[in-house]
Design a protein around this motif. Structure first.
Motif, PDB file in Angstrom:
ATOM      1  N   SER A  37       2.402   1.936  -3.310  1.00 35.30           N
ATOM      2  CA  SER A  37       1.409   2.355  -4.301  1.00 35.30           C
ATOM      3  C   SER A  37       0.953   3.797  -4.077  1.00 35.30           C
ATOM      4  O   SER A  37       0.478   4.446  -5.015  1.00 35.30           O
ATOM      5  CB  SER A  37       0.174   1.450  -4.250  1.00 35.30           C
ATOM      6  N   THR A  47      -8.726   0.261   2.674  1.00 37.94           N
ATOM      7  CA  THR A  47      -8.483  -1.159   2.897  1.00 37.94           C
ATOM      8  C   THR A  47      -7.150  -1.408   3.599  1.00 37.94           C
ATOM      9  O   THR A  47      -6.652  -2.533   3.601  1.00 37.94           O
ATOM     10  CB  THR A  47      -8.507  -1.919   1.562  1.00 37.94           C
ATOM     11  N   GLY A  62      -7.019   8.761  -8.048  1.00 38.07           N
ATOM     12  CA  GLY A  62      -8.349   8.192  -7.823  1.00 38.07           C
ATOM     13  C   GLY A  62      -8.343   6.947  -6.966  1.00 38.07           C
ATOM     14  O   GLY A  62      -9.348   6.593  -6.362  1.00 38.07           O
ATOM     15  N   ARG A  63      -7.206   6.257  -6.922  1.00 42.93           N
ATOM     16  CA  ARG A  63      -7.168   5.008  -6.173  1.00 42.93           C
ATOM     17  C   ARG A  63      -6.753   5.194  -4.725  1.00 42.93           C
ATOM     18  O   ARG A  63      -7.019   4.341  -3.883  1.00 42.93           O
ATOM     19  CB  ARG A  63      -6.186   4.042  -6.841  1.00 42.93           C
ATOM     20  N   ARG A 101     -17.260   1.934   3.781  1.00 41.77           N
ATOM     21  CA  ARG A 101     -16.565   2.280   2.537  1.00 41.77           C
ATOM     22  C   ARG A 101     -17.295   3.439   1.848  1.00 41.77           C
ATOM     23  O   ARG A 101     -18.533   3.480   1.841  1.00 41.77           O
ATOM     24  CB  ARG A 101     -16.526   1.076   1.586  1.00 41.77           C
ATOM     25  N   SER A 102     -16.505   4.337   1.289  1.00 43.47           N
ATOM     26  CA  SER A 102     -17.021   5.486   0.519  1.00 43.47           C
ATOM     27  C   SER A 102     -17.869   6.440   1.351  1.00 43.47           C
ATOM     28  O   SER A 102     -18.579   7.259   0.801  1.00 43.47           O
ATOM     29  CB  SER A 102     -17.853   5.033  -0.690  1.00 43.47           C
ATOM     30  N   ILE A 114       0.827  -1.217   0.000  1.00 42.62           N
ATOM     31  CA  ILE A 114       0.000   0.000   0.000  1.00 42.62           C
ATOM     32  C   ILE A 114       0.858   1.263   0.000  1.00 42.62           C
ATOM     33  O   ILE A 114       0.632   2.176  -0.797  1.00 42.62           O
ATOM     34  CB  ILE A 114      -0.969  -0.007   1.210  1.00 42.62           C
ATOM     35  N   ILE A 157      -7.539   6.863  -2.044  1.00 43.45           N
ATOM     36  CA  ILE A 157      -8.460   6.773  -0.898  1.00 43.45           C
ATOM     37  C   ILE A 157      -8.930   5.338  -0.690  1.00 43.45           C
ATOM     38  O   ILE A 157      -9.115   4.882   0.432  1.00 43.45           O
ATOM     39  CB  ILE A 157      -9.653   7.748  -1.055  1.00 43.45           C
ATOM     40  N   HIS A 158      -9.061   4.581  -1.790  1.00 48.58           N
ATOM     41  CA  HIS A 158      -9.531   3.197  -1.657  1.00 48.58           C
ATOM     42  C   HIS A 158      -8.436   2.294  -1.094  1.00 48.58           C
ATOM     43  O   HIS A 158      -8.720   1.330  -0.389  1.00 48.58           O
ATOM     44  CB  HIS A 158     -10.048   2.689  -2.996  1.00 48.58           C
ATOM     45  N   LEU A 159      -7.191   2.619  -1.423  1.00 51.17           N
ATOM     46  CA  LEU A 159      -6.084   1.873  -0.821  1.00 51.17           C
ATOM     47  C   LEU A 159      -6.071   2.099   0.686  1.00 51.17           C
ATOM     48  O   LEU A 159      -5.851   1.176   1.467  1.00 51.17           O
ATOM     49  CB  LEU A 159      -4.748   2.317  -1.427  1.00 51.17           C
TER      50      LEU A 159
END
Lengths: 253, 512
Positions: free
Chosen positions: B197, B212, B204-205, B299-300, B194, B207-209
């Motif tokens: 990355s 999780t 765009g990715r 999430r989100s 993580i 926040i999702h990394l």
């Protein structure tokens, strides 16, 4: 003792009916995506999709729910409101391609090996392998064991050794560091065995799909019997997948 | 403290500092100052990491937290050599951080007492501290474990795949009969890369990394991430409406996990009524989070600048109704457990973590408070709604499994009254978020949030283009796994499940 009994009385009977067409899914739950045929393919959705699971193809725009993390950004980004998600919790598929959803697509029935139902239809023992999961898929698999879901009533149980198991249920994007342990667990399960992929990570690598530390996609390793998408999948989605696998929920239901 | 002037730059939670304001000092002076402050208990290490700043040099960043004073200190050093003198022997809370620096950038902490990899991956920079070749596969947990020799001594190896639905990790016990001489924990199986990355973000990715990083602490980690972007993006304050939703979600996350842990502890003491009730009640609280965002883990739900969802008046009433019911059930289940002398007997004097040891190894969160340390980000470094609305801090002195269980229950009670109070005053109009500008270039910001396990600490360092040169995540588990090793010393091996559950640490949050 009286205190325990009093409490037992207060807590009541909490196991709920499943499957249940009126199962109370959260109002804002994102289930099956739906793409209108009128979509002009402006591809604004693809630009914003964090896992690049939206593609342009012959039949229009398609969404791969095997990679989708259900963030809903595409819904907000679409200027034509052509993408929406319904509240359907039943999302599983027996083939990776059946997870790619395009406009006016018919839901394919699962095609499963015959022996699964005859051998495991009444008793399925599974070994769970977390291979790089964030803990959320694991938590929502675990929750099936609680009194509300009562997984045991369907003859499904998670066991403590692969030698006792009929198959493996895998979560996580298969990190490099879990590859060997996953292979050894698979090998230790006696044949014939079932393989279940739960969550976007196990199906495709999910949000980590381009990372250098993961191997992504359980199908790269073993033949997978059933894919259960979500990030994480709702417990109802997981249970629905397991019950369809062993034939306790029939096609069309 | 005066002697440290000139080495550290003062900072505050979620307030960016220009990199030009942090003067690099020689690495020996920096590390000596870190050790001196930690040993004097004037501060502790919140984060200690290395990064590349565009030049060939590797830069060390030290973030210290002074809990009593509510302030942070940032120190930095540019490395000319590929090693530095280890401070772990005199300052044990640095030991994992130093190993991490070695693993990520190939810089060797010379004299480190237990110099093993942390997560078993290739370095970010191509330089390897253990001289492993670039294309060579790295096998996790292949390290010289501490071994005890003797005729009646035996070794117990557990994992990586565990007997339940649990994340993978390897535990190596050295035992004499049922007595544990030593436990060594080797993780890294969940390493997804993580932090690597996130370099070059935000994109765009990102926040999702972060969502999780540890799936059961999604709200805590995402809030910490959004706070860094807000601080770097010149947001002074997010709207009250968004702030309130964030605080409610954070406390719901705490309620769900504390309820689950109380049940899991009851289960490991074979007290089944509470175990089965709490398993369900935990799910109830997760479902309440899903009322906001549709996802049981939040999430989100949290976005830079605010939140994506809130509840209208009807939604608030429905949530309150469900919350009161579930909390009533939790109260009944928890009281049942704590009134049961047989269960409590198993908890008491089991897995004691003395306060002095907890201070020394830098324990945070529930485990710290259960050892009598009054340490809580919501209290010491408040941000968002916690700057205005306080939750009473709970602590307990005994440091045993009982303390860690009871602190959880008391915290859940306090969170419950907080949630109900905030639901009543949840603003029904106004913006749910405000725009966040692109991150300020050449800056560093530390963002801390008290997750349910403890302190979640994110540090973002931006380059001249405003992109992340480094985004460092410290999950509370990173501080606390060492605590579990410590409490197992001279403990009986059958008490391991209870001790483990009483910490309930994250594998993925550690492995990243």
């Amino acid at each position: 003792m009286i205190r325990v009994l009093k409490s037992r009385f207060k807590q009541g009977h909490r196991t709920f009916k499943f499957p249940d067409p009126n199962f109370p899914m959260p109002e804002r739950f994102l289930g099956m995506p739906q793409i209108k045929e009128s979509c002009s393919q402006c591809m604004k959705c693809l630009e914003i999709c964090p896992v690049s699971c939206i593609k342009k193809s012959g039949e229009g725009v398609s969404i791969d729910i095997g990679a989708c993390i259900f963030c809903g950004k595409c819904v907000a980004a679409c200027p034509e409101k052509a993408i929406s998600f319904n509240r359907e919790y039943s999302l599983c598929a027996s083939s990776r391609n059946d997870l790619v959803i395009s406009p006016c697509m018919e839901r394919k029935a699962l095609s499963l090996r015959k022996e699964i139902r005859s051998l495991f239809g009444r008793s399925l023992k599974l070994r769970e392998v977390s291979a790089g999961g964030c803990g959320a898929c694991e938590a929502d698999v675990n929750v099936l064991g609680t009194i509300g879901w009562d997984l045991g009533r369907f003859g499904i149980q998670f066991v403590a050794s692969p030698r006792h198991a009929d198959g493996i249920l895998v979560t996580g994007p298969i990190t490099k560091n879990m590859t060997l342990a996953l292979q050894k667990t698979y090998d230790a399960v006696p044949s014939p065995k079932v393989v279940i992929a739960v969550g976007a990570c196990a199906i495709s690598g999910g949000i980590f799909r381009d990372g250098s530390e993961i191997r992504g996609g359980l199908e790269n390793f073993f033949p997978v019997d059933i894919f259960i998408p979500g990030c994480p999948p709702h417990p109802a989605t997981i249970l629905d997948g397991l019950l369809r696998l062993i034939g306790k929920i029939k096609a069309g239901a | 403290m005066n002697s440290q002037r000139g080495i550290f730059t003062p900072a505050r939670n979620c307030v960016p500092v220009p990199l030009s304001g942090i003067e690099p000092v020689p690495v020996e002076s920096l590390l000596d100052a870190v050790a001196a402050l930690c040993i004097a208990r004037e501060a502790r290490i919140a984060s200690l990491f290395a990064m590349k700043n565009g030049s060939a040099q590797v830069q060390i960043m030290a973030i210290l937290a002074d809990d009593q004073g509510g302030r942070l200190m940032i120190g930095t050093s540019l490395l000319d050599a590929d090693s530095f003198p280890s401070l772990s022997a005199k300052c044990p809370q640095a030991q994992l951080f130093e190993r991490e620096i070695a693993e990520q950038f190939g810089i060797v902490p010379a004299g480190h007492p237990r110099f093993n990899p942390v997560r078993f991956h290739h370095s970010f920079s191509g330089r390897d501290a253990w001289f492993r070749l670039e294309g060579q596969d790295i096998q996790p947990s292949v390290i010289p474990f501490v071994r005890v020799e003797g005729s009646d001594v035996h070794e117990v190896a557990v994992g990586p795949v565990h007997a339940g639905i649990i994340e993978p990790g390897h535990f190596r016990f050295q035992c004499h009969g049922e007595k544990v001489f030593n436990l060594e924990i080797s993780l890294g199986y969940q390493h997804r890369g993580i932090e690597k990355s996130l370099i070059g973000g935000p994109d765009g990715r990102s926040i999702h990394l972060v969502e999780t990083a540890a799936g059961d602490s999604t709200i805590a980690h995402t809030t910490a991430y959004c706070q860094t972007l807000e601080a770097l993006g010149s947001v002074r304050q997010i709207p009250l409406r968004a702030m309130t939703v964030r605080a409610i979600l954070l406390e719901l996350e705490r309620m769900a996990n504390h309820a689950g842990d109380i049940g899991a502890l009851a289960n490991d003491a074979a007290f089944l009524p509470t175990a089965s009730y709490c398993g369900r009640i935990r799910g109830d609280f997760l479902n309440m989070t899903a009322m906001f965002c549709g996802n049981r883990f939040g999430r989100s739900a949290v976005l830079p600048g605010g939140v994506r969802f809130t509840l209208d008046r009807d939604g608030v009433e429905e949530l309150k109704r469900r919350f009161k019911n579930s909390f009533g059930d939790l109260e009944d289940a928890a009281n049942l457990l704590f009134e049961s002398s047989t269960a409590v007997e198993r908890f008491e004097n089991c897995g004691i973590l003395p306060r002095e040891t907890a201070e020394e190894i830098g324990i945070v969160g529930v485990a710290a408070r259960a050892s009598g340390i009054r340490r809580d980000i919501r209290f010491d470094f408040p941000t968002g709604l916690f700057s205005f609305a306080q939750i009473p801090l709970v602590s307990c002195d005994s440091g045993d499994v009982y303390a860690r269980a009871f602190v959880r229950w008391l915290e859940a009670r306090n969170s419950a009254s907080f949630i109900l109070e905030q639901l009543d005053s949840l603003p029904q109009d106004g913006a749910m978020g405000i725009p966040v500008q692109a991150p300020k270039p050449d800056s560093i910001v530390v963002s801390m949030v008290e997750g349910w396990r403890g302190e979640v600490c994110h540090t973002a360092v931006t380059g001249p283009d405003g992109r992340f040169l480094r985004y460092k995540i410290v999950d509370p588990s990173f501080h606390n796994w060492g605590g579990l090793e410590v409490v197992l010393k001279d403990e009986l091996i059958y008490n391991f499940p209870l001790c483990n559950k009483s910490f309930n640490l994250s594998y993925c949050g550690f492995d990243l």
